[in-house]
Design an enzyme around this catalytic site. Sequence first.
Site, PDB file in Angstrom:
ATOM      1  CD  GLU A   1      -1.593  -2.457   1.606  1.00  0.00           C
ATOM      2  OE1 GLU A   1      -0.400  -2.584   1.959  1.00  0.00           O
ATOM      3  OE2 GLU A   1      -2.413  -3.381   1.646  1.00  0.00           O
TER       4      GLU A   1
ATOM      5  CE  LYS B   1      -9.867  -4.134   0.764  1.00  0.00           C
ATOM      6  NZ  LYS B   1      -9.290  -5.223   1.598  1.00  0.00           N
TER       7      LYS B   1
END
Length: 334
Positions: free
Chosen positions: A136, A265
């Site tokens: 990330e 998501k």
Amino acid sequence: TIVDIRARQIFDSRGKPTIEVDVKTGDGVSKAIDNVHQIIGPSLVAQKFNVRDQQKIDDWLLSLDARLGANALLGVSLAVAIAGSRADHIAKLAGTSTLTLPLPAFNIINGGAHAGNIIPFQEFMIIPTAINVGDEGGFAPNIRSVYDCLDLIMEAIKKSGYLEHVKIGLDVAASGTPFSYMLMENSWRNYTPILLGNILVTRCNLAQYVVCSIEDAFDQDDFDSWTLLSSMLEIQIVGDDLTVTNPKRIKEAISRRACNALLLKVNQIGTLSESISAALMAKSASWNVMVSHRSGETEDTFIADLAVGLDAGQIKSGATCRSERLAKYNRLLR
Ligand code: PGA
Ligand code: ZN
């Protein structure tokens, strides 16, 4: 010939401000550009069409003088399609009446399964709460204690002068790293929900660490621990692995009061419509919604529009130092 120059601030892959400049040249298409600016543009604006009425707008464009040029007409037609799509389109699908730019949760320290170091939590994020409206990209140092990570971030926030405006978000990702249950301080011990809850309550209340959001503090099937923690804390408790954007699991989490926010998501559920239903289901239970990237990402920026169109209010797209993460923040700026 150059006919126009426009500039805006965006960020480079290291998170530093940089400049993006559009230079419009008149070469070859200057006549078409002039036609858009001087003729098609003003008269299209005067028509007061709804931007989503593509067919009506296209019919109107086709009724114009053909000498204005096919390129000019096509350019305007496609720009109308783009302007009327994404965030607006999503808002229409979701029945959202207000659009807001989401509050970003920037990942700055990575641990867990994505980083290959010994920090037990997957993500430490800074959340600039003052604004109203590994994989990330976080650094992955070898720090044993999560408190050392928190101390470092607190020091950075203080040094930046934004203590009043920034809080901390955590993604424990407890399902992904079983040892999240244990390695909280320098000692290896089993952290029960009560213990973890007490630690977080104390830390949060003392404002020693300004943690305002914690995701996946326990295993995805450890519902009892989630419910207990949620009853102890007044901060945002986010379900990611717990709920996996799946209506069935969201329903169960709502009825068991396991959390108060949904991590959304899109590719966990499949279609956009299902993602919208998941978001609406969460909202109907007065949960918060945080639209999220995946650890594996591309430079696609759809989720930025999704967060705005759903009026989700929050987005996490990692750090500002990997371009596939940054692309989403830059899309929000644009
Ligand atoms: P994932 O994790 O995309 O690997 O599931 C990202 C996150 O937990 O936010
Ligand atoms: Zn997560």
